[in-house]
Every structure is written in C-alpha cells, then in structure tokens.
Design a protein around this motif. Sequence first.
Motif, PDB file in Angstrom:
ATOM      1  N   MET A   1       0.833  -1.199   0.000  1.00  0.00           N
ATOM      2  CA  MET A   1       0.000   0.000   0.000  1.00  0.00           C
ATOM      3  C   MET A   1       0.871   1.254   0.000  1.00  0.00           C
ATOM      4  O   MET A   1       0.643   2.187  -0.758  1.00  0.00           O
ATOM      5  N   TRP A   2       1.924   1.224   0.831  1.00  0.00           N
ATOM      6  CA  TRP A   2       2.766   2.417   0.922  1.00  0.00           C
ATOM      7  C   TRP A   2       3.679   2.569  -0.284  1.00  0.00           C
ATOM      8  O   TRP A   2       4.345   3.575  -0.432  1.00  0.00           O
ATOM      9  N   LYS A   3       3.687   1.570  -1.174  1.00  0.00           N
ATOM     10  CA  LYS A   3       4.471   1.701  -2.394  1.00  0.00           C
ATOM     11  C   LYS A   3       3.563   1.691  -3.629  1.00  0.00           C
ATOM     12  O   LYS A   3       4.022   1.390  -4.722  1.00  0.00           O
ATOM     13  N   ALA A   4       2.314   2.001  -3.439  1.00  0.00           N
ATOM     14  CA  ALA A   4       1.382   2.011  -4.569  1.00  0.00           C
ATOM     15  C   ALA A   4       1.541   3.316  -5.362  1.00  0.00           C
ATOM     16  O   ALA A   4       1.490   4.410  -4.789  1.00  0.00           O
ATOM     17  N   PHE A   5       1.765   3.194  -6.686  1.00  0.00           N
ATOM     18  CA  PHE A   5       1.930   4.368  -7.547  1.00  0.00           C
ATOM     19  C   PHE A   5       0.784   4.435  -8.548  1.00  0.00           C
ATOM     20  O   PHE A   5       0.255   3.407  -8.965  1.00  0.00           O
ATOM     21  N   VAL A  17       0.586   8.824   6.812  1.00  0.00           N
ATOM     22  CA  VAL A  17      -0.481   8.581   7.781  1.00  0.00           C
ATOM     23  C   VAL A  17      -1.686   7.910   7.121  1.00  0.00           C
ATOM     24  O   VAL A  17      -2.511   7.306   7.792  1.00  0.00           O
ATOM     25  N   ASP A  18      -1.773   7.971   5.777  1.00  0.00           N
ATOM     26  CA  ASP A  18      -2.862   7.281   5.082  1.00  0.00           C
ATOM     27  C   ASP A  18      -2.845   5.776   5.330  1.00  0.00           C
ATOM     28  O   ASP A  18      -3.866   5.103   5.234  1.00  0.00           O
ATOM     29  N   LEU A  20      -2.148   4.390   8.081  1.00  0.00           N
ATOM     30  CA  LEU A  20      -2.457   4.078   9.476  1.00  0.00           C
ATOM     31  C   LEU A  20      -3.838   3.446   9.673  1.00  0.00           C
ATOM     32  O   LEU A  20      -3.944   2.426  10.355  1.00  0.00           O
ATOM     33  N   PRO A  21      -4.899   4.012   9.090  1.00  0.00           N
ATOM     34  CA  PRO A  21      -6.220   3.397   9.315  1.00  0.00           C
ATOM     35  C   PRO A  21      -6.268   1.932   8.900  1.00  0.00           C
ATOM     36  O   PRO A  21      -6.907   1.118   9.584  1.00  0.00           O
ATOM     37  N   SER A  22      -5.567   1.586   7.833  1.00  0.00           N
ATOM     38  CA  SER A  22      -5.618   0.194   7.397  1.00  0.00           C
ATOM     39  C   SER A  22      -4.824  -0.712   8.341  1.00  0.00           C
ATOM     40  O   SER A  22      -4.962  -1.929   8.307  1.00  0.00           O
ATOM     41  N   LEU A  23      -3.943  -0.115   9.170  1.00  0.00           N
ATOM     42  CA  LEU A  23      -3.174  -0.931  10.099  1.00  0.00           C
ATOM     43  C   LEU A  23      -3.911  -1.158  11.416  1.00  0.00           C
ATOM     44  O   LEU A  23      -3.531  -2.028  12.202  1.00  0.00           O
ATOM     45  N   MET A  24      -4.942  -0.361  11.655  1.00  0.00           N
ATOM     46  CA  MET A  24      -5.604  -0.420  12.955  1.00  0.00           C
ATOM     47  C   MET A  24      -6.034  -1.825  13.388  1.00  0.00           C
ATOM     48  O   MET A  24      -5.790  -2.227  14.528  1.00  0.00           O
ATOM     49  N   PRO A  25      -6.668  -2.617  12.496  1.00  0.00           N
ATOM     50  CA  PRO A  25      -7.049  -3.979  12.937  1.00  0.00           C
ATOM     51  C   PRO A  25      -5.837  -4.780  13.394  1.00  0.00           C
ATOM     52  O   PRO A  25      -5.907  -5.508  14.384  1.00  0.00           O
ATOM     53  N   MET A  26      -4.702  -4.602  12.688  1.00  0.00           N
ATOM     54  CA  MET A  26      -3.505  -5.358  13.075  1.00  0.00           C
ATOM     55  C   MET A  26      -2.964  -4.898  14.424  1.00  0.00           C
ATOM     56  O   MET A  26      -2.430  -5.694  15.190  1.00  0.00           O
TER      57      MET A  26
END
Lengths: 150, 413
Positions: A1-5, A17-18, A20-26
């Motif tokens: 996700m953090w390397k999506a172009f 910080v985008d 971060l929300p997707s990491l919350m469940p983890m």
Amino acid sequence: MWKAFDGDGRLVYGSWVDTLPSLMPMYWVRAIGGTLYLSGAILFVSTSWKTINKGQRPFEEKASAPALAPLAAGAEHGGFKHRMLEGKPLQFTVWTTVAIAHRRRRRDHPDHRHRVQRPDHRLGQALHAARARGPRRLHQPRAATSATRR
Amino acid sequence: MSSQAAQGNLEHFEYDDAIVRKFTVATMIWGLVGMLVGVIIAFELAAPALNMDLPWTTFGRLRPLHTNAVIFAFVGNGFFAGGYYSTQRLLKARMFSDKLSNIHFWGWQLIIVSAALTLPFGITTSKEYAELEWPIDIAIALIWVVFAINFFGTLAKRRERHLYVAIWFYIASIVTVAVLHVVNSLALPVSFFKSYSVFAGIQDGLVQWWYGHNAVAFFLTTPYLGLMYYFMPKAAERPVYSYRLSIVHFWSLIFLYIWAGPHHLLYTALPDWAQTLGSVFSIMLIAPSWGGMINGLLTLRGAWDKLRTDPIIKFLVVAITFYGMSTFEGPMMSIKTVNSLSHYTNWTIGHVHAGGLGWNGFFTFGMLYWLVPKPLEHQTAQPSPGHDALLARPGRHLALRHLHVDLPVCPRA
C-alpha cells in the motif's frame, strides 16, 4: 500500500499517515496477542513462585572435584596451537580486547593521506572550501586553514 | 575422571545457588513488568487515548521503558541466573566472590529501577537501546566490570581444564558488551540528566547501530546460546549433537555479527559501500546462526519423544526454532530490495519480537522450569558416598547422576 503508484508515478497514498487506518485492525491483533503472551508469563511466574518458596536455606549444592593439575607440555587438548589459544582463556580474552579496541592513528589512514597530499583535486578543493566556510568540528585537515582561503 | 583424580586431591566445595535464586526472582518480576508495559503501549497504538494525555504515559516515553525492561532486566537477569548456575558447574568452582555476586545483583537491579524512573520523565539520550543518561551509563559500566571480575576470577580458579563452549559464549558476551556499551555511550555531560554524544551525524548513526545490532547479538543471542549449550543437553539428557560444530559456529558467529550493524542504516546517508558491507555480513550470518539452531535441535536426536511429554523440552524447542526463523528473517530483511519494502514498517517490530518472545522468552521459561525445582532436589536428596542423588522433579522420572561429571557434552568427560 505504501508503495502504490498511479499511472503518472505518483504515490497513491501521498501521506504516510494514510496507511495508518488500514493498520488499525492489526494493532488490535497485536495488543490481544501480547495480552495472551503476558497471561502465559503470569502463569509461569505464579507456578514458579510456589516452587521457589518451597526452597530452604542454605541455597547451596555440595560438590567435589579434583584440583586443577598443572598441564603437562603438549600432552593434551590437541597440541600446541589449541593450548596457546583456547587453552588460555584469560590471556586470550585480554589480547582479543586489545585487538578490537586498537585503532590506527588518523594520519596513517589512507583516506586522510589522500586528501592532504592532493588538495588540487577538484573534489578535494570543493571539500576544503566547504570546510573552510562551514562549521569545522570533524576532519579538519591540517593543511587547509581559513586564513589562506580568505 | 579417574586419571584426573589421580593428578590432584579431591576438593569439596559448595556451588552458590542463592545468587541464582535472586536473579531468577528478578527475571520473573522484571519479565512481568517489561511485558506489561509492552502490552500497554500495544493498546496505546490501537487506542491512543489510553495514554490519558499525560506526558509520562505516552508511547514515546513508555516504549524505551519496555525495550530496556525486557532486554536488560528480563533477558539480562535471565542470563545472569542461568549463567551463574552453569558457570559454577562447568568450571567446577564456586563463584570467585559472593560479595561481587551480590554487588552485581543489587547494582543491576538499582540500574533497572533508575531506568524505570528516568525514562517516563523523558530523561533520555534518544539512542535506541542506550537511552539511559550518562550517570546510569557509568553505573552500568562499573557493574559490568564487577560481573567480569567475578566471572574471570572463577575462570582462574576453575577445576576443569577444558572450557566448554558455553563458557566461550559467556566470555564473548561479557567482553563485547563492555566494549559496545563504553564506546556508544561516550558523551559530554552538560548537566546531571543531559549529555551529548561525542559522535555526530552519520558517524553517530553508525556507532549507534554498531552498538544497537550487537546488543541483539551479544546481549540477546550469544549469552543465550551459551545457556542453550548447557541447558538443552541437560534437559534432553543427551550429549550435544556436535561439539565441533559448536566451536566452529561460535567463532564464525562472533566474527560476523560485529559487522552487521549497518543494515539498520540502509537507504540513509551512510555511504553505499558500508550499507552493502552490512548486508553482506548479515546474509553470511545465516550460516553460523543456523549452525547453532541445528546443534540445539539435533541434540534431541533419539529423544524426540520427550517433545510430547516434557514441557521443558517443548519450551526449548520452540525457542530454538524461533531462533532459526528470526535469524533467517533478519538476513532477508537486510537485503536492500526487501528492506526497501520492510524498513520503517511494523515488519521490523514483528521481527524483533520473533526473536525476543520466541527465542529469549521461551528459552527463559524452559530454562527456569528446569532450574527452579533444582535446589529442592538437592535438599530432598539423600547423600550417599561418591554420589549426589537427584530426586525427580514432579512429572519427570527419577534420575541418578554423578555430579562429578558435569560435562556430559564435552568429548573428554
């Protein structure tokens, strides 16, 4: 996700910080997993604590062994080399510590010699100029003083 | 043994288990504290409001408390407990000085307490795993020297000529941690609670990760490999799989580990060649690391059935398996391509917890489950001439052993 172009090569998620929300469940999974491990540790401590409290003084164990006999020359331990290194742990430790703590003097260092001897080198000149201007704390070559530069 | 007995007079002495007991209790207490703080900050990440908006309970201040507590308090005390127990047996000598043992114990606990007091107040050097300020750093160095004198003093008065590989691992740990700690902590104090590192910029970064990675190597790995070489054969009641392998992997491990630090600085201002050097040495580290794992696991050959019944073996096998997994994962993550994906993500935190919880945690539990009932066995045993009979611990079979032969793993004994 953090390397999506996207098609133009821009980051899809421009800000870190985008993610971060997707990491919350983890993060929740990790907190729950950590709680499980901690509860295992509590079990370990409680059962060990009961065992430890059964112990009685003195907390010692009797043993007996023959005194260390002087080593006959070359008689055991794989001969001379082994005795000289692994057979002498104290001396070996001291020399190892000296070996790793030893540092070559700076003026003997090949990098340094290069910089001092060839100040006419273009990169070297730029470096000297930069050093003469900027804060001069580290690696100040003896040859380049601010007086000559000005 | 008869040939040795002929050479010298039989001497009678006592192993000091009181110090082992103290360090064991400290391991348990600090283990709980360190893990509890870890759980608290894990919940803070999921629900940041849990820090109650107080500066002392923020993630940034509790996180170093967690890492220091589990590394230096939990694993540190665990190493000292197992180390003091096994060193005396392997060298057939009581510790050099009971006084030094106790100074070591209380000094170390005092350091931990001062860490727990300063870190939440934000008193920190901000160097990872070396956050403690200079007065505490000096105390650490002094107490470590006390430990070293006590250890090497015992080495000097030993009754066993041959040094078992566990002792070599302890020596490497003591010497290297001293060097790493002193160099990385070099700082100019500006007040009692504030100092600045003598290194600057990327040099500071490199020294820091030379230290940081070798805190992993020589505080979390080599001491515990030493413990593994003592407690695994003891628990399995089998000789170590290969003594030769243990020696080869010891020397290669300590030679390679010290170079691996730069892999913490991939994609930084560190010169490219130094980054590559760190990667290369990290990848080479798979060989000696797995040498240790293989040696530990194969010590169970012929005794694998114990894995079904013996909780101690279960713990130790999980620990060694995790050691193998995290020492494979680490080198993979030091490959620049992989690191471009993994760096600054939770993968790194996951990796260190595989090593910390898997290897150090499970090994400590297994070791202490073996160690804690030990003194009870001695107390209930009936002494008989020439033997010390060991009564079984609950759930395990009766065992009768010659305590004279405390090196079941050494080819000569």
